[in-house]
Design a protein around this motif. Structure first.
Motif, PDB file in Angstrom:
ATOM      1  N   GLY A  19       0.801  -1.211   0.000  1.00 49.81           N
ATOM      2  CA  GLY A  19       0.000   0.000   0.000  1.00 49.81           C
ATOM      3  C   GLY A  19       0.831   1.257   0.000  1.00 49.81           C
ATOM      4  N   SER A  41      -4.273   0.157   0.537  1.00 50.98           N
ATOM      5  CA  SER A  41      -3.909  -0.507  -0.711  1.00 50.98           C
ATOM      6  C   SER A  41      -4.726   0.109  -1.836  1.00 50.98           C
ATOM      7  CB  SER A  41      -4.187  -2.010  -0.622  1.00 50.98           C
ATOM      8  OG  SER A  41      -3.367  -2.588   0.344  1.00 50.98           O
ATOM      9  N   PHE A  42      -4.127   0.984  -2.591  1.00 55.06           N
ATOM     10  CA  PHE A  42      -4.794   1.640  -3.711  1.00 55.06           C
ATOM     11  C   PHE A  42      -4.301   0.995  -5.000  1.00 55.06           C
ATOM     12  CE2 PHE A  42      -4.372   4.838  -0.347  1.00 55.06           C
ATOM     13  CZ  PHE A  42      -5.709   5.120  -0.128  1.00 55.06           C
ATOM     14  N   SER A  43      -5.206   0.762  -5.935  1.00 58.99           N
ATOM     15  CA  SER A  43      -4.835   0.100  -7.181  1.00 58.99           C
ATOM     16  C   SER A  43      -3.930   0.970  -8.044  1.00 58.99           C
ATOM     17  CB  SER A  43      -6.085  -0.314  -7.959  1.00 58.99           C
ATOM     18  OG  SER A  43      -6.902   0.819  -8.206  1.00 58.99           O
ATOM     19  N   THR A  44      -4.115   2.288  -7.945  1.00 56.53           N
ATOM     20  CA  THR A  44      -3.291   3.226  -8.720  1.00 56.53           C
ATOM     21  C   THR A  44      -3.057   4.487  -7.900  1.00 56.53           C
ATOM     22  OG1 THR A  44      -5.198   4.340  -9.696  1.00 56.53           O
ATOM     23  CG2 THR A  44      -4.301   2.447 -10.920  1.00 56.53           C
ATOM     24  N   ARG A  45      -2.118   5.296  -8.360  1.00 56.12           N
ATOM     25  CA  ARG A  45      -1.891   6.589  -7.718  1.00 56.12           C
ATOM     26  C   ARG A  45      -3.141   7.466  -7.838  1.00 56.12           C
ATOM     27  NH1 ARG A  45       2.336  10.046  -6.172  1.00 56.12           N
ATOM     28  NH2 ARG A  45       1.954  12.225  -6.671  1.00 56.12           N
ATOM     29  N   ALA A  47      -6.230   6.441  -7.820  1.00 57.96           N
ATOM     30  CA  ALA A  47      -7.202   5.985  -6.827  1.00 57.96           C
ATOM     31  C   ALA A  47      -6.881   6.582  -5.461  1.00 57.96           C
ATOM     32  CB  ALA A  47      -7.222   4.459  -6.754  1.00 57.96           C
ATOM     33  N   ALA A  48      -5.599   6.638  -5.123  1.00 57.14           N
ATOM     34  CA  ALA A  48      -5.187   7.254  -3.859  1.00 57.14           C
ATOM     35  C   ALA A  48      -5.511   8.743  -3.871  1.00 57.14           C
ATOM     36  CB  ALA A  48      -3.699   7.036  -3.622  1.00 57.14           C
ATOM     37  N   SER A  50      -7.827  10.236  -5.542  1.00 59.38           N
ATOM     38  CA  SER A  50      -9.278  10.392  -5.454  1.00 59.38           C
ATOM     39  C   SER A  50      -9.759  10.239  -4.009  1.00 59.38           C
ATOM     40  CB  SER A  50      -9.958   9.361  -6.355  1.00 59.38           C
ATOM     41  OG  SER A  50     -11.354   9.469  -6.263  1.00 59.38           O
ATOM     42  N   ALA A  51      -9.219   9.259  -3.296  1.00 67.11           N
ATOM     43  CA  ALA A  51      -9.591   9.063  -1.889  1.00 67.11           C
ATOM     44  C   ALA A  51      -9.164  10.265  -1.051  1.00 67.11           C
ATOM     45  CB  ALA A  51      -8.950   7.789  -1.354  1.00 67.11           C
TER      46      ALA A  51
END
Length: 80
Positions: A19, A41-45, A47-48, A50-51
């Motif tokens: 992660g 644990s983000f699938s992509t940068r 996605a991180a 966006s969170a």
């Protein structure tokens, strides 16, 4: 993210095999107010990011909804 007077600076604080952790320094009119972070644990940068952006919007909305009297008087009233 774009709101008048608000700025953020996003950084990756740590990246590991399972992660990552990202944080953003949040400023309003040039004054640093807080640091918001997300970890997981983000699938992509993206996605991180966006969170983190969702968390930033929530924090800013909550901050703007608070009573800002320039002192801790509101907090003292609430706990009295």
């Amino acid at each position: 993210m774009s709101l008048p007077g608000w700025t953020t600076r996003v950084e990756a604080a740590a990246v590991w095999s399972d992660g990552s952790c990202y944080h953003a320094d949040v400023s309003r009119n040039g004054s640093l107010l807080c640091r918001v972070s997300v970890a997981g644990s983000f699938s992509t940068r993206e996605a991180a990011a966006s969170a983190l952006e969702r968390k930033l919007w929530c924090w800013i909305a909550e901050f703007e909804a608070r009573d800002h009297m320039g002192s801790n008087a509101a907090m003292l009233r609430a706990t009295a």
